[in-house]
Design a protein around this motif. Structure first.
Motif, short mmCIF file in Angstrom:
data_model
loop_
_atom_site.label_atom_id
_atom_site.label_comp_id
_atom_site.label_asym_id
_atom_site.label_seq_id
_atom_site.Cartn_x
_atom_site.Cartn_y
_atom_site.Cartn_z
N CYS A 32 42.09 38.73 -46.73
CA CYS A 32 42.14 39.97 -45.95
C CYS A 32 40.87 40.79 -46.07
O CYS A 32 40.74 41.84 -45.43
N ALA A 33 39.93 40.34 -46.89
CA ALA A 33 38.71 41.12 -47.10
C ALA A 33 37.89 41.23 -45.83
O ALA A 33 37.91 40.35 -44.96
N MET A 63 39.17 46.17 -45.45
CA MET A 63 40.27 45.21 -45.64
C MET A 63 41.21 45.27 -44.44
O MET A 63 41.53 46.36 -43.94
N ASN A 64 41.67 44.10 -44.03
CA ASN A 64 42.63 44.02 -42.93
C ASN A 64 43.91 43.35 -43.44
O ASN A 64 44.02 42.11 -43.42
N PRO A 65 44.90 44.13 -43.91
CA PRO A 65 46.12 43.53 -44.48
C PRO A 65 46.88 42.66 -43.49
O PRO A 65 47.64 41.76 -43.90
N ASP A 66 46.70 42.89 -42.20
CA ASP A 66 47.44 42.12 -41.20
C ASP A 66 47.03 40.64 -41.19
O ASP A 66 47.73 39.81 -40.61
N ARG A 67 45.90 40.31 -41.81
CA ARG A 67 45.46 38.91 -41.85
C ARG A 67 46.13 38.11 -42.95
O ARG A 67 45.86 36.92 -43.11
N ILE A 68 47.01 38.74 -43.72
CA ILE A 68 47.50 38.10 -44.94
C ILE A 68 48.27 36.81 -44.65
O ILE A 68 48.19 35.85 -45.42
N PHE A 69 48.99 36.75 -43.55
CA PHE A 69 49.77 35.55 -43.25
C PHE A 69 48.87 34.40 -42.80
O PHE A 69 49.04 33.26 -43.23
N GLU A 70 47.88 34.70 -41.96
CA GLU A 70 46.99 33.62 -41.53
C GLU A 70 46.08 33.17 -42.66
O GLU A 70 45.56 32.04 -42.64
N ALA A 71 45.88 34.02 -43.67
CA ALA A 71 45.04 33.65 -44.81
C ALA A 71 45.81 32.88 -45.87
O ALA A 71 45.20 32.37 -46.82
N PHE A 72 47.13 32.81 -45.74
CA PHE A 72 47.94 32.06 -46.72
C PHE A 72 47.58 30.58 -46.58
O PHE A 72 47.66 30.02 -45.48
N PRO A 73 47.20 29.90 -47.67
CA PRO A 73 46.60 28.56 -47.54
C PRO A 73 47.58 27.40 -47.41
O PRO A 73 47.16 26.30 -47.05
N ASP A 91 34.62 49.59 -60.23
CA ASP A 91 33.47 49.84 -59.35
C ASP A 91 33.05 48.59 -58.58
O ASP A 91 32.13 48.66 -57.76
N ARG A 92 33.74 47.48 -58.79
CA ARG A 92 33.31 46.20 -58.20
C ARG A 92 33.99 45.89 -56.88
O ARG A 92 33.72 44.85 -56.27
N GLY A 93 34.92 46.76 -56.44
CA GLY A 93 35.62 46.47 -55.18
C GLY A 93 36.20 47.73 -54.56
O GLY A 93 36.26 48.79 -55.19
N ASN A 94 36.64 47.59 -53.31
CA ASN A 94 37.31 48.68 -52.61
C ASN A 94 38.82 48.63 -52.80
O ASN A 94 39.46 49.66 -52.98
N LYS A 95 39.38 47.43 -52.72
CA LYS A 95 40.82 47.24 -52.85
C LYS A 95 41.08 46.18 -53.91
O LYS A 95 40.30 45.22 -54.05
#
Length: 630
Positions: A57-58, A1-11, A314-318
């Motif tokens: 962010c995935a 996961m890359n949390p820094d992408r959260i703003f560019e991923a905002f739709p 068990d279905r995800g990392n974050k």
């Protein structure tokens, strides 16, 4: 996961309210190393947009090693919430998959056949020439291969262990406040004439302990296996036989998971069993040992950590879990099997002016069972006065149970205001609600269990009444067990959560407004006892609560804004008097133990071996089986 992408991923093209700060706080929480972030975001925060940003962010495929999980899941327990996502252009890259029963076959002469009853599941070895165009398998293929797959929580849980929907990097759960209760509900096993296809052929014993229930479940699973094998041996099946085969497969999984978990001494699950009287079972008799006849059984888990571990954790990392009503972080973590030290709580500011969402005290007494006969007539008269206060505005009455709904509708009809009142029954619930929403008349809708997942913005509804504090039914064995252990904070917190959800139905934007009237004096007691768990923005509402000046009781004034529709009371349009007077009754007994079984898990309510199930759309509330419905 890359949390820094959260703003560019905002739709969305711009932020509104506190969204930008919320994204910053969520990013920082994940960057600090937390595996789970709880996002407590009030109504109107744009939770779905925040959810999309987190999913974006995935880890992407080109960033990952072959063995690493990529992509994201978006899931929600509410079918209506998934419908909203499907209609939102900003969320078009959330690829939605629903259960098979939501799709129809495209073969000639099968156009009205649900995919879960199509020839491919009716005939052994059937090779469908158009499977690549089947709407279900097309949606499934798209969702499984795109970066974000969206589905209901029921479908998500049912596909645990599926080769199609494997582990992903990020899982986002919207409306996550009832996660523990949803898990308990889906792991509950109902054994009776409506759930066991051959119930009337069974010899059902009196089950006086959870150990006896496990032995009976083991024997029943074997019987189901033999009957399923008989069906599988046939060359072709009728639609009814398909349903029986699928239900048997589902039931086998449920029973085997329960037996294994119960016999595991390391399992944290507490199991309870309730049994109804034999005369309500429509069949069944004594067992081979000559015991007395027994009735339908309900086998319930409490705090099913193993079930959640397999179907969710068990279905995800974050994970990001969003809701307006995750009221207590430590308690929430405890109930869903999370370590609070790996969990962060992000509070999103409420940006709706508090004066636009007022609470009013119109309490008329207690609505407990012993006081209800005195209080309901007073509430009905108060509703007439409120109708006069809002002559040209639509209103919503949260009746809590069908019995209360029927009594209120009858009284209001007797008062002469029935032409402005609408009700619903269990079967026509959604249709009657949509009809009321679509109407331009200032009608008042008396609802049951509609405290969540309604978007009544603007003039769709300007006022509402909460008739009863939504306390859980203390005769339910799970509730009784927790209260015996002194979990009264949980009890009041559950009621508060539902009240807060209800209050959010009629104010949906910063410039929207709607009034909520509290008619049950027990609501005030609930606020006092659960005050430490209130979000600050709701505390502000409670502290501003006033007793309003109401017009005198005048039925004619209450009809001031209504227009005749030509539909009589009790008609199919859901006018007052048409509601069912029936209510659910609690099971008669309960026993408990802390025990369970091996490493086995129930692999979801799959009926066809590939992990596919339905959306659980009929489950309108995760606590529907334990609300006080008397």
């Amino acid at each position: 996961m890359n949390p820094d992408r959260i703003f560019e991923a905002f739709p969305a093209p711009s932020y509104r309210g506190a969204q930008e700060q919320a994204l910053r706080d969520i990013r920082d929480a994940f960057a600090a190393g937390n595996d789970v972030v709880l996002v407590r975001a009030p109504t109107g925060s744009g939770k779905s947009l925040l959810a999309r940003a987190v999913a974006g962010c995935a880890r992407e495929i080109d960033e990952a090693a072959p063995s690493e999980a990529t992509g994201a899941y978006y899931t929600t327990p509410q079918v209506s919430q998934l419908d909203d996502v499907a209609e939102d252009d900003l969320l078009s890259d959330l690829n939605i998959i629903r259960g098979k029963s939501n799709y129809t076959c495209i073969l000639p002469h099968e156009e009205r056949t649900p995919v879960d009853q199509a020839p491919c599941v009716r005939e052994r070895g059937y090779d469908c020439a158009v499977k690549h165009r089947c709407p279900y398998f097309s949606d499934r293929a798209i969702a499984s291969n795109r970066e974000i797959a969206a589905m209901t929580l029921a479908y998500f849980m049912q596909t645990a262990g599926s080769e199609v929907f494997r582990k992903r990097d990020v899982v986002v759960i919207d409306e996550a406040h009832g996660l523990a209760e949803w898990a308990e509900m889906y792991a509950t096993i109902q054994l009776g004439p409506r759930t066991v296809p051959f119930w009337d052929e069974l010899r059902v014993p009196q089950v006086d302990s959870i150990d006896r229930a496990a032995r009976y479940a083991e024997n029943l699973a074997g019987t189901c296996e033999r009957r399923k094998d008989d069906l599988l041996g046939q060359q072709s099946l009728t639609p009814g036989e398909v349903r029986e085969r699928d239900r048997l497969q589902e039931l086998i999984g449920e029973l085997e998971w329960f037996v294994r978990d119960y016999r595991d001494p390391q399992s944290p699950t507490t199991w309870l069993v309730d049994q109804s009287d034999a005369d309500s079972s429509d069949g069944g008799g004594g067992d081979d040992d000559g015991d007395e006849q027994g009735g339908p059984l309900t086998i319930k888990p409490m705090n099913p950590e193993k079930y959640l571990a397999h179907t969710v954790w068990d279905r995800g990392n974050k994970f990001a879990l969003l809701s307006a009503t995750i009221l207590n972080k430590d308690a929430f973590c405890r109930h869903v099997g999370l370590d609070p030290s790996n969990v962060a709580l992000v509070d999103v500011e409420h940006t709706f002016p508090v004066e636009n969402r007022p609470l009013y005290d119109v309490t008329q007494g207690k609505m407990t069972y012993e006081h209800r006969s005195e209080t309901i007539p007073k509430i009905a008269r108060t509703i007439v006065r409120l109708m006069a206060r809002h002559p040209d505005e639509k209103g919503l009455i949260h009746a809590h149970s069908y019995d209360i709904q029927a009594q209120l509708a009858e009284l209001l009809r007797d008062f002469g205001v029935g032409e402005r009142i609408r009700v619903h029954d269990r079967d026509g619930r959604d249709a009657d609600f949509e009809s009321w929403k679509a109407s331009d008349d200032p009608d008042v809708f008396i609802s049951v269990k509609m405290e969540e997942a309604l978007d009544l913005k603007g003039d769709l509804c300007r006022w509402q009444v909460i008739c009863k504090a939504p306390f859980l039914n203390t005769s339910d064995s799970r509730v009784a067990h927790r209260l015996e252990e002194g979990q009264w904070a949980w009890y009041f917190r559950a009621a508060l959560r539902t009240v807060i959800q209800a209050c959010g139905r009629v104010v949906r934007a910063p410039d929207d407004h709607g009034a909520t009237y509290l008619a049950d004096s027990s609501l005030l007691d609930c606020f006092e006892r659960a005050r430490t768990d209130m979000p600050d923005w709701f505390t502000e509402q409670v502290d501003r609560m006033q007793t309003p000046e109401l017009p005198p009781f005048d039925p004619q004034a209450a009809l001031g804004g209504s227009t005749p529709t030509g539909k009589s009371a009790g008609s199919s349009a859901g006018r007052a008097g048409g509601g069912s007077r029936t209510g659910s009754t609690a099971a008669s007994s309960g026993t408990s133990t802390r025990n369970g079984s091996g490493s086995g898990f129930r692999y979801g309510r799959s009926s066809n071996g590939d992990g596919d199930g339905d959306d659980g759309g009929s489950r309108s509330s995760p606590l529907a089986d334990v609300w006080d419905t008397d």
